[in-house]
Enzyme design. Structure first.
Site, PDB file in Angstrom:
ATOM      1  N   SER A   1       0.784  -1.246   0.000  1.00  0.00           N
ATOM      2  CA  SER A   1       0.000   0.000   0.000  1.00  0.00           C
ATOM      3  C   SER A   1       0.811   1.289   0.000  1.00  0.00           C
ATOM      4  CB  SER A   1      -0.951   0.010   1.200  1.00  0.00           C
ATOM      5  OG  SER A   1      -2.055  -0.834   0.959  1.00  0.00           O
TER       6      SER A   1
ATOM      7  N   LYS B   1       0.212   3.869  -2.718  1.00  0.00           N
ATOM      8  CA  LYS B   1      -0.771   4.961  -2.660  1.00  0.00           C
ATOM      9  C   LYS B   1      -0.104   6.331  -2.559  1.00  0.00           C
ATOM     10  CE  LYS B   1      -4.391   1.988  -0.862  1.00  0.00           C
ATOM     11  NZ  LYS B   1      -4.120   0.785  -0.096  1.00  0.00           N
TER      12      LYS B   1
ATOM     13  N   SER C   1      -5.900   3.548   4.375  1.00  0.00           N
ATOM     14  CA  SER C   1      -5.414   2.714   3.269  1.00  0.00           C
ATOM     15  C   SER C   1      -6.557   2.069   2.496  1.00  0.00           C
ATOM     16  CB  SER C   1      -4.462   1.635   3.791  1.00  0.00           C
ATOM     17  OG  SER C   1      -3.608   1.197   2.767  1.00  0.00           O
TER      18      SER C   1
END
Length: 461
Positions: free
Chosen positions: A67, A70, A125
């Site tokens: 993640s 991102k 997230s």
């Protein structure tokens, strides 16, 4: 024509600088602190302002990012959207992500602003937020992924390829610690990004699909005690967490201490150890490195030409930006640093014509921009740029084209006179010959004329 003239002047100045900036011999080439290690398979610490790499471990090895992807998603969104634009969640965004992955449970056709969706993506997230933002920016997720890869290339990433906007497992979705540091550094230069990743909690107000507000918490344990206070770090500015079974724990963290902002990336780490590794790396760097501004050099050495080059205070047209800086080990001296002129790659700031790149022990440790001055001596026709355009009022200039035009006209006039004189040179020579023929005796011929009793008689000689 004006742009070509300015570019030509810039090239001349840079060429002269390359010839005049001295190189300083490195006195401690082999010294670099290296007494810390981490459990992560790859890691890096980069100084945010200069990009200097203070620590690295397998920084070019390829790993799954999870993640922390991102961060790139947020960077592309912030560069292409206004915060108050409306994001509508499609069925693909809501149901197209992996079941059980990070989410804030949005519904199909739910509407939020870009700002609210960014908070959902970066703090919790939320994968559907990352998907919805990609669709909003580019129309479809594949086009957005193309934008992510184009941005990675622009930043100089060499071991990165994105295949989605959220970081879920994909064989074609990977990066390296070095590339991720480049991305994280670029994103942090955007004030709104820095604000979001440094926010501990945030509330999304009721939407068209949710009548109650949605509470968000930052999952970064060095910043916020959402799950535990075991890893809190007082100098932490925020960051982004990541985890999948194949990527293991990944983490990007920003910290600031003693005026120095650092970016740390760890990849494929053990759960919990990503925070321990990051904290140890920050402490190692703050204990062993220090930052100097170019304006500080004079206070360290009476003759600052060792660092800034002879042009620093002697050039009428170019000088070194005093906001430039270097980061070197505390045990080193700035006199151990070398400097060289390199091209300036960003075309948006026309006042910068090049950079001084500083190196120590074979590593890039900082830079200083080379700026046009206001040429107060009148030797060259330049005027100051206003402060609202990013200048200081003294360091940044613009060309006075009226004065340059007058200089060019004078040069053309002189050239025209020279050409006129040259074209008339043959007439001038003929006139000169006739003038001499009229005022001087004719040369004797093979006949001598004598006079006798008023008559002319020729006699052969």
């Amino acid at each position: 024509m004006k742009k070509k003239l300015l570019k030509a002047l810039s090239l001349i100045f840079i060429f002269n600088l390359i010839l005049t900036v001295p190189k300083i011999e490195v006195q401690a080439q082999d010294y670099w602190p290296s007494s810390v290690d981490v459990t992560a398979e790859a890691a890096i610490v980069m100084e945010e302002e200069t990009g200097a790499i203070l620590y690295s471990k397998n920084m070019d090895d390829v790993h799954y990012p999870a993640s922390i992807t991102k961060i790139m998603t947020a960077l592309v969104v912030l560069e292409n959207c206004d915060l108050d634009e409306t994001v509508t969640f499609s069925a693909e965004a809501v149901y197209g992500t992996e079941l059980g992955s990070s989410s804030i449970a949005r519904d199909v056709n739910e509407e939020m602003t870009v700002e609210q969706t960014l908070y959902g993506m970066m703090l919790e997230s939320a994968n559907e937020c990352a998907y919805a933002l990609g669709e909003h920016v580019a129309g479809d997720i594949n086009s957005f992924v193309d934008m992510m890869n184009a941005k990675a290339k622009e930043l100089g990433c060499k071991n990165t390829h994105f295949n989605n906007s959220n970081g879920l497992p994909d064989d074609e979705h990977y990066t390296s610690a070095y590339d991720m540091a480049l991305i994280a550094r670029a994103a942090y230069k955007i004030p709104k990004f820095a604000e979001i990743v440094g926010t501990k909690n945030y509330t999304i107000p009721p939407t068209n699909k949710h009548s109650e507000p949605t509470m968000l918490n930052n999952h970064h344990c060095m910043l916020h005690y959402f799950k535990t206070n075991q890893y809190l770090y007082e100098y932490c500015l925020g960051g982004k967490t990541g985890y999948t079974d194949v990527a293991r724990s990944t983490l990007v963290t920003y910290a600031k201490k003693d005026g120095m902002t650092l970016v740390c990336v760890v990849l494929k780490d053990q759960t919990g150890e990503q925070y321990v590794d990051t904290t140890n790396l920050f402490e190692y760097c703050y204990d062993n490195f220090t930052k100097y501004h170019v304006s500080d050099f004079a206070s360290i050495s009476e003759d600052n030409t060792d660092i800034t080059g002879k042009l620093s205070e002697k050039s009428e047209l170019i000088k070194i930006d005093k906001k430039g800086l270097i980061v070197i080990p505390k045990a080193a001296s700035i006199l151990d640093v070398t400097s060289s002129v390199v091209p300036y790659k960003d075309d948006t700031n026309k006042a910068v014509v090049g950079q001084l790149q500083y190196s120590y022990a074979g590593r890039n440790v900082g830079y200083a921009n080379l700026l046009f001055t206001n040429a107060e001596t009148g030797s060259y026709p330049f005027d100051n740029l206003p402060v609202e355009q990013g200048g200081s009022g003294k360091d940044y200039i613009q060309v006075n084209y009226v004065k340059i035009g007058l200089i060019i006209l004078i040069i053309i006039a002189v050239a025209a006179v020279i050409m006129f004189i040259k074209s008339k040179s043959s007439s001038i020579l003929l006139f000169r010959h006739r003038f001499k023929a009229k005022h001087y005796r004719q040369p004797k011929t093979n006949m001598t004329i004598i006079r006798n009793n008023g008559k002319k008689r020729r006699r052969r000689r």
